[in-house]
Write a protein that holds these residues in place. Structure first.
Motif, short mmCIF file in Angstrom:
data_model
loop_
_atom_site.label_atom_id
_atom_site.label_comp_id
_atom_site.label_asym_id
_atom_site.label_seq_id
_atom_site.Cartn_x
_atom_site.Cartn_y
_atom_site.Cartn_z
N ASP A 140 0.81 -1.21 0.00
CA ASP A 140 0.00 0.00 0.00
C ASP A 140 0.85 1.27 0.00
N ALA A 141 2.04 1.24 0.57
CA ALA A 141 2.82 2.46 0.74
C ALA A 141 3.96 2.58 -0.28
N ILE A 142 3.93 1.83 -1.36
CA ILE A 142 5.01 1.88 -2.34
C ILE A 142 4.60 2.79 -3.50
N TYR A 143 5.38 3.85 -3.69
CA TYR A 143 5.10 4.81 -4.75
C TYR A 143 6.38 5.01 -5.56
N LEU A 144 6.63 4.12 -6.48
CA LEU A 144 7.82 4.21 -7.32
C LEU A 144 7.40 4.42 -8.77
N LYS A 145 8.15 5.27 -9.47
CA LYS A 145 7.83 5.53 -10.87
C LYS A 145 9.01 5.18 -11.78
N GLN A 146 10.22 5.36 -11.29
CA GLN A 146 11.39 5.11 -12.13
C GLN A 146 11.61 3.60 -12.28
N PRO A 147 11.77 3.13 -13.51
CA PRO A 147 11.97 1.69 -13.74
C PRO A 147 13.13 1.08 -12.95
N LYS A 148 14.23 1.81 -12.80
CA LYS A 148 15.37 1.28 -12.04
C LYS A 148 14.98 1.03 -10.58
N ARG A 149 14.22 1.92 -10.01
CA ARG A 149 13.81 1.77 -8.61
C ARG A 149 12.80 0.64 -8.45
N ILE A 150 11.91 0.49 -9.41
CA ILE A 150 10.95 -0.60 -9.36
C ILE A 150 11.69 -1.93 -9.47
N GLU A 151 12.66 -2.00 -10.37
CA GLU A 151 13.46 -3.21 -10.53
C GLU A 151 14.25 -3.51 -9.25
N ALA A 152 14.82 -2.48 -8.64
CA ALA A 152 15.59 -2.67 -7.41
C ALA A 152 14.69 -3.18 -6.29
N LEU A 153 13.50 -2.63 -6.17
CA LEU A 153 12.56 -3.09 -5.15
C LEU A 153 12.16 -4.54 -5.41
N GLY A 154 11.93 -4.88 -6.67
CA GLY A 154 11.62 -6.27 -7.01
C GLY A 154 12.74 -7.20 -6.62
N THR A 155 13.98 -6.78 -6.83
CA THR A 155 15.14 -7.58 -6.45
C THR A 155 15.20 -7.77 -4.93
N VAL A 156 14.93 -6.70 -4.20
CA VAL A 156 14.92 -6.79 -2.73
C VAL A 156 13.84 -7.77 -2.27
N PHE A 157 12.65 -7.69 -2.88
CA PHE A 157 11.56 -8.62 -2.52
C PHE A 157 11.95 -10.06 -2.81
N ILE A 158 12.55 -10.31 -3.96
CA ILE A 158 12.95 -11.67 -4.31
C ILE A 158 14.01 -12.18 -3.34
N MET A 159 14.97 -11.33 -2.98
CA MET A 159 16.00 -11.74 -2.02
C MET A 159 15.37 -12.05 -0.66
N ALA A 160 14.40 -11.24 -0.25
CA ALA A 160 13.72 -11.48 1.02
C ALA A 160 12.96 -12.81 0.98
N LEU A 161 12.30 -13.09 -0.14
CA LEU A 161 11.59 -14.37 -0.27
C LEU A 161 12.55 -15.54 -0.24
N LEU A 162 13.71 -15.40 -0.88
CA LEU A 162 14.71 -16.47 -0.86
C LEU A 162 15.23 -16.71 0.56
N LEU A 163 15.50 -15.63 1.29
CA LEU A 163 15.97 -15.77 2.67
C LEU A 163 14.89 -16.38 3.55
N ASN A 164 13.64 -15.98 3.33
CA ASN A 164 12.52 -16.58 4.06
C ASN A 164 12.48 -18.08 3.82
N GLY A 165 12.57 -18.46 2.55
CA GLY A 165 12.54 -19.88 2.20
C GLY A 165 13.72 -20.63 2.77
N LEU A 166 14.90 -20.02 2.76
CA LEU A 166 16.09 -20.67 3.31
C LEU A 166 15.95 -20.89 4.81
N LEU A 167 15.45 -19.88 5.53
CA LEU A 167 15.24 -20.03 6.97
C LEU A 167 14.27 -21.17 7.25
N GLU A 168 13.15 -21.17 6.56
CA GLU A 168 12.15 -22.21 6.76
C GLU A 168 12.72 -23.59 6.44
#
Length: 121
Positions: free
Chosen positions: A9-37
């Motif tokens: 709800d609080a994500i307001y990104l317009k620049q493609p580089k920033r959207i891509e960077a946020l997507g990368t951070v989300f994927i890394m977080a999901l990978l770490l979540n999966g690794l912990l589990e």
């Protein structure tokens, strides 16, 4: 994690580089979540007692969400005395939470060890 509307709800990104960077951070977080589990569940296969999860539920297959909820209770106390930093874990951390840290492949010392960058100070 990605289904949580408070995060999206609080994500307001317009620049493609920033959207891509946020997507990368989300994927890394999901990978770490999966690794912990995965690590905890694999190590639980050698255990005879289930973990006691929040809400007093017992499980041999805890979710990453439940594990992170348990780890959230760990509080590190940092005190500086005469230029030296001392770290300790709050005494209220129960044995079940310490067990999660061990099952994840770590020791509670990860919370109190002096970092490499401050070791020379």
């Amino acid at each position: 994690m990605l289904k949580d509307p408070t995060i999206l709800d609080a994500i307001y990104l317009k620049q493609p580089k920033r959207i891509e960077a946020l997507g990368t951070v989300f994927i890394m977080a999901l990978l770490l979540n999966g690794l912990l589990e995965w690590r905890v569940r694999e190590n639980m296969k050698q255990e005879t007692e289930p973990l006691i999860l929040p809400g007093k539920r017992k499980s041999f297959n805890p979710t990453a969400e439940m594990l992170l909820a348990m780890l959230k209770s760990i509080q590190v106390i940092r005190v500086q005395i005469d230029g030296h930093t001392i770290r300790t874990v709050s005494a209220h951390v129960n044995d079940n939470v310490k067990r999660v840290v061990r099952l994840a492949g770590y020791d509670m010392a990860i919370y109190t060890a002096q970092s490499v960058e401050t070791a020379g100070r």
